[in-house]
Every structure is written in structure tokens, then in C-alpha cells.
Design a protein around this motif. Structure first.
Motif, PDB file in Angstrom:
ATOM      1  N   LYS A 179       0.837  -1.212   0.000  1.00 11.46           N
ATOM      2  CA  LYS A 179       0.000   0.000   0.000  1.00 11.46           C
ATOM      3  C   LYS A 179       0.869   1.258   0.000  1.00 11.46           C
ATOM      4  O   LYS A 179       0.684   2.150  -0.814  1.00 11.46           O
ATOM      5  CB  LYS A 179      -0.916   0.023   1.247  1.00 11.46           C
ATOM      6  N   SER A 180       1.820   1.313   0.950  1.00 13.97           N
ATOM      7  CA  SER A 180       2.623   2.539   1.078  1.00 13.97           C
ATOM      8  C   SER A 180       3.561   2.705  -0.115  1.00 13.97           C
ATOM      9  O   SER A 180       3.774   3.821  -0.592  1.00 13.97           O
ATOM     10  CB  SER A 180       3.424   2.500   2.381  1.00 13.97           C
ATOM     11  N   THR A 181       4.108   1.590  -0.615  1.00 15.76           N
ATOM     12  CA  THR A 181       4.986   1.665  -1.792  1.00 15.76           C
ATOM     13  C   THR A 181       4.217   2.230  -2.983  1.00 15.76           C
ATOM     14  O   THR A 181       4.721   3.078  -3.728  1.00 15.76           O
ATOM     15  CB  THR A 181       5.522   0.254  -2.153  1.00 15.76           C
ATOM     16  N   LEU A 197       6.286   7.890   2.460  1.00 20.02           N
ATOM     17  CA  LEU A 197       5.757   6.963   3.456  1.00 20.02           C
ATOM     18  C   LEU A 197       6.801   5.896   3.744  1.00 20.02           C
ATOM     19  O   LEU A 197       7.595   5.542   2.874  1.00 20.02           O
ATOM     20  CB  LEU A 197       4.481   6.301   2.917  1.00 20.02           C
ATOM     21  N   THR A 198       6.773   5.399   4.973  1.00 22.15           N
ATOM     22  CA  THR A 198       7.733   4.364   5.338  1.00 22.15           C
ATOM     23  C   THR A 198       7.260   3.014   4.814  1.00 22.15           C
ATOM     24  O   THR A 198       6.089   2.657   4.966  1.00 22.15           O
ATOM     25  CB  THR A 198       7.883   4.304   6.868  1.00 22.15           C
ATOM     26  N   VAL A 199       8.179   2.289   4.175  1.00 18.99           N
ATOM     27  CA  VAL A 199       7.865   0.943   3.679  1.00 18.99           C
ATOM     28  C   VAL A 199       8.948  -0.005   4.203  1.00 18.99           C
ATOM     29  O   VAL A 199      10.070   0.408   4.467  1.00 18.99           O
ATOM     30  CB  VAL A 199       7.815   0.863   2.136  1.00 18.99           C
ATOM     31  N   THR A 205       4.087  -2.048   9.058  1.00 20.17           N
ATOM     32  CA  THR A 205       4.924  -0.855   9.003  1.00 20.17           C
ATOM     33  C   THR A 205       4.109   0.412   9.270  1.00 20.17           C
ATOM     34  O   THR A 205       4.484   1.229  10.106  1.00 20.17           O
ATOM     35  CB  THR A 205       5.625  -0.763   7.635  1.00 20.17           C
ATOM     36  N   THR A 206       3.014   0.568   8.559  1.00 17.87           N
ATOM     37  CA  THR A 206       2.171   1.761   8.749  1.00 17.87           C
ATOM     38  C   THR A 206       1.322   1.567  10.001  1.00 17.87           C
ATOM     39  O   THR A 206       0.728   0.504  10.184  1.00 17.87           O
ATOM     40  CB  THR A 206       1.270   1.969   7.516  1.00 17.87           C
ATOM     41  N   LEU A 207       1.295   2.591  10.885  1.00 16.33           N
ATOM     42  CA  LEU A 207       0.643   2.408  12.190  1.00 16.33           C
ATOM     43  C   LEU A 207      -0.703   3.127  12.311  1.00 16.33           C
ATOM     44  O   LEU A 207      -1.496   2.806  13.169  1.00 16.33           O
ATOM     45  CB  LEU A 207       1.578   2.891  13.304  1.00 16.33           C
ATOM     46  N   ILE A 221      -5.393   8.381   1.286  1.00 21.69           N
ATOM     47  CA  ILE A 221      -5.107   8.002   2.672  1.00 21.69           C
ATOM     48  C   ILE A 221      -4.496   6.612   2.751  1.00 21.69           C
ATOM     49  O   ILE A 221      -5.103   5.623   2.307  1.00 21.69           O
ATOM     50  CB  ILE A 221      -6.400   8.092   3.520  1.00 21.69           C
ATOM     51  N   ASP A 222      -3.288   6.565   3.293  1.00 21.06           N
ATOM     52  CA  ASP A 222      -2.629   5.279   3.544  1.00 21.06           C
ATOM     53  C   ASP A 222      -3.158   4.748   4.879  1.00 21.06           C
ATOM     54  O   ASP A 222      -3.410   5.526   5.796  1.00 21.06           O
ATOM     55  CB  ASP A 222      -1.107   5.496   3.634  1.00 21.06           C
ATOM     56  N   THR A 223      -3.342   3.454   4.970  1.00 18.24           N
ATOM     57  CA  THR A 223      -3.881   2.866   6.208  1.00 18.24           C
ATOM     58  C   THR A 223      -2.983   1.724   6.675  1.00 18.24           C
ATOM     59  O   THR A 223      -2.254   1.144   5.876  1.00 18.24           O
ATOM     60  CB  THR A 223      -5.306   2.302   5.966  1.00 18.24           C
TER      61      THR A 223
HETATM   62 MG   LIG Z   1       2.317   0.637   4.867  1.00 17.56          MG
END
Ligand SMILES: [Mg+2]
Ligand SMILES: Nc1nc2c(ncn2[C@@H]2O[C@H](COP(=O)(O)OP(=O)(O)OP(=O)(O)O)[C@@H](O)[C@H]2O)c(=O)[nH]1
Length: 375
Positions: A179-181, A197-199, A205-207, A221-223
Motif C-alpha cells: 500500500k505505502s509503496t 511513506l515508510t515501507v 509498518t504503517t501504524l 489516505i494510507d492505512t
Molecule cells: Mg504501509
């Protein structure tokens, strides 16, 4: 919210979404007070993941994720549900509609760079369509893509434009599906924003939700990913994850087996050919999970003596921490092409002209099933 040197200061980490704090070093969201002054602020955990490739033990509780996801149902949103083609049945959210109400869904099937170069993409699309329907998902469109290689993005953007109207876009999925990538790609290739975003290769990884502004005042929106303990990648130790997850296109390994033969995939799992005529079995697993062939009648003994040693990874210590194996037996009907799928490990394709009986062994709780062949 305060405006600081042109960047919007939200008090949240721009890499993983966590609320920032400078008091407790060992708690989520920690950042030394002086670092708060920077234009784009990331928490210490994201800093370590980005710079040292560290794994992190901080994760989101499942209930918390479901609470976040169900907020989407009360909003006007476009949902992009990302699944991982390598772990399709493991990463699809079968009850998605329950959480997101009547909002439209695009199904983005990511990591297609992992499939062999000579893949019939039309066939894959049709397969995805059938499997998604089977899982009870109603989708506006299906997009095959690779966030790693930026492929499929023109189609993805067209689909977003066609379905979004004036809505926010929520990117949801299981952990580690990319997702974040994928959002980073969109930011880098289609906007002037500096945010990244951190991957990481480690799940979780995503909090928290991370809002990235779009031109029209709405956001993408990243989740945080939903955690399914039925996926192998969620239960192995961080050291073994690298051997389990492929990082290059899968090279199918073909084995001609007689009945009464067994294949071990390191000590990750096992496949038995119990009954049927001599036939070929094609293994789609990471090249770093070595395949070992043996006789079925010797397999239990071999595993008891050499599991975690000759048969590795995972090595002894990690293996001891995994649940004991469960055996799943399948009867493959005559003339059918089926995959025996082990969530997170891969699949074995069976082209059974005369019919066969097979079994797969994997740690208790891991999703193991038989499905029509993907390729
Ligand atoms: Mg993520
Ligand atoms: N081969 C391949 N790997 C990918 C692709 N997209 C992402 N990855 C890898 O998958 C891993 C997880 O990526 P993330 O973007 O952190 O996944 P996520 O869905 O945001 O994960 P969580 O935040 O844990 O829910 C990383 O190692 C990525 O490099 C892709 O298209 N192909």
C-alpha cells in the motif's frame, strides 16, 4: 494544526501516521524534541526502518485496524483494495463490504512483477475476477500492477479518475501488500510533494492513517495493514521472512513425481504425492526456500531428524517457535488444473490428467487450500 516552513504540521509522523511524542523513548511515535523542528517529521522508528532496514515490534492491534476501517463506511470515499498476487487468498479481505458500506472499490492486484515473465495477463485478470467474486467482493474495476516497477499505473489512475468524483481515496489491504509503496509511487511520479511513506519488508509498518493532500482539497489516505495470522509471512521470524518472500520473478520448479514421493520446502512446508500416475508438479515458491525431494514413507523421520538443519530455513530456533504442522489432503479430479496454495509460501500447480490425491503440510492456522490454477 500549525503551519511550519511551508509544511503542514499535524503532530503525526509523515512516514507511518503515528501520533508523535518526545517523552517515552520506547513508546510508539517517539522523536527527540529538537527533531520536531524539521520540515517533514518522521518518528524514530520510521527513521530506523528507513536507514537501517530494521524490523519493529510495534504493531497495530487487529481491533484498532477494524475500527479504522469501519470509519470508511461513514464517509464518501473511493476504496482501493490492494492484494498481493503472490498471496492472493491470504491477502484478500473477504468481508470488506461490511466495513466500507456502499463506497466503490477498485481492486489493485500488486506485485505482478513476481509472476514469471511469460504470463498470460488476460488469463490472470479473468482468474482474479472469478476469485474476487468467490470471496464476495463487488469491485468497479480490477487493475494488475507493480508498485515496484510502476507498471499498471496509467490504468490505475484512469480507474481512480473514473470512480472518484469528489471523494477521498482510502488505500486498504492486508499488511505488506505494498500500500505505502504504491502511494509513494503516485506521490513521486504524479505530484510535487516531498513526503515519503515508510515501507519495509516486515508486515505492520504503517501504524495509523496518513493523509496525503490531492489538488482538489481531498486526500489519498494510507492505512495500516490488516493482520491475518493465517498468512505465513505474519508468523515467521523477521530473519526468515527474506527466504519466504520472493524478491524476483518466480522461477517455476518442475518435479516429475511418482506416487509416494514428497517435497520439502526448507522446513516451511511439505507436499506429498499420495496417489496417482507419474506426473509433473510445478512449484511456485521463493528461490530461497530450497526444495528437497524424498520418499513419503521416510518424510516424517527426515523432518524429525533434520527439520531446521538439513531442511532449512527456518533454522531450528525459529522452527521451534512455529506451531506444529497440520496435514491437508486434497483429491484433484481428472483433467483439472489446480494449485495447492499455502498462504505466504506459494503454490504447487497440478496438471492432473488421470486424477490424484495429494497433501500439504504447514503450521497449524496457516491457510492451505486448493484453487483453479493461476497460471
Ligand atoms: Mg504501509
Ligand atoms: N516485488 C514487489 N514487491 C513490492 C511491490 N510493492 C511493494 N513491495 C514490497 O513489499 C513490501 C511491503 O511494502 P509496503 O509498501 O511497506 O507494504 P504495506 O502494504 O504498506 O505494509 P503495511 O504498512 O505493513 O501494512 C516491501 O518490501 C516492498 O518493497 C511490488 O510491486 N513488487
Amino acid at each position: 494544526m500549525r503551519e511550519e516552513q511551508g509544511a503542514i504540521y499535524t503532530g503525526r509522523c509523515s512516514g507511518c501516521g503515528i501520533q508523535l511524542q518526545s517523552e517515552h523513548k520506547d513508546k510508539p511515535g517517539y522523536i527527540p524534541a529538537q527533531a520536531m523542528e524539521k520540515e517533514i517529521v518522521i518518528c524514530q522508528r520510521c527513521f530506523r526502518i528507513k536507514n537501517y532496514n530494521e524490523s519493529s515490534s510495534i504493531t497495530v492491534e487487529q481491533d484498532e485496524f477494524l475500527r479504522l476501517l469501519s470509519q470508511v463506511g461513514n464517509k464518501e470515499a473511493l476504496v482501493i483494495h490492494i492484494v498481493d498476487i503472490f498471496d492472493f487468498q491470504g491477502s484478500i479481505i473477504s468481508g470488506l463490504q461490511r466495513f466500507i458500506g456502499n463506497n466503490p472499490v477498485l481492486l489493485a492486484v500488486n506485485k505482478i512483477d513476481l509472476l514469471p515473465k511469460v504470463t498470460n495477463w488476460n488469463k490472470v485478470r479473468n482468474w482474479v475476477q472469478k476469485e474476487a467474486k468467490e470471496a464476495g467482493l463487488k469491485v468497479e474495476d480490477i487493475i494488475l500492477c507493480s508498485a515496484k516497477q510502476s507498471s499498471g499505473f496509467d490504468r490505475l489512475l484512469d480507474a481512480i479518475t473514473a470512480s472518484r468524483g469528489k471523494r477521498d481515496v482510502y488505500v486498504v489491504g492486508a499488511t505488506n501488500v505494498g500500500k505505502s509503496t504504491l502511494i509513494n509511487r503516485l506521490i513521486r511520479d504524479y505530484s510535487d510533494l516531498d513526503q515519503e511513506l515508510t515501507v519495509s519488508r516486515y508486515p505492520g509498518t504503517t501504524l495509523d492513517m496518513v493523509h496525503i493532500p490531492l489538488d482538489d482539497g481531498h486526500s489519498i489516505i494510507d492505512t495500516p495493514g490488516i493482520m491475518y495470522p493465517s498468512r505465513y509471512s505474519e508468523i515467521v521470524s523477521p530473519e526468515d521472512l527474506g527466504a519466504l518472500l520472493p524478491d524476483k520473478p518466480l522461477k517455476p520448479a518442475v518435479y516429475q513425481l511418482n506416487e509416494g514421493q514428497t517435497l520439502f520446502f526448507g522446513s516451511f512446508g511439505r507436499f506429498d504425492f499420495i496417489q496417482g500416475e507419474r506426473q509433473s508438479f510445478t512449484c511456485f515458491v521463493s528461490g530461497r526456500a530450497p526444495i528437497h525431494r524424498t520418499k513419503l514413507e521416510k518424510a516424517d523421520e527426515l523432518f524429525a531428524e533434520h527439520g531446521g538443519e538439513l531442511l532449512s530455513p527456518p533454522h531450528r530456533d525459529s522452527l521451534d517457535k512455529l506451531p506444529d504442522w497440520t496435514r491437508h489432503e486434497f483429491r484433484i479430479p481428472k483433467g483439472r488444473r489446480m494449485d495447492v496454495f499455502i498462504s505466504g509460501l506459494g503454490w504447487i500447480k497440478i496438471n492432473s490428467e488421470a486424477g490424484s490425491v495429494v497433501a500439504a503440510h504447514a503450521p497449524k492456522g496457516i491457510k492451505v487450500l486448493v484453487r483453479p490454477s493461476l497460471i
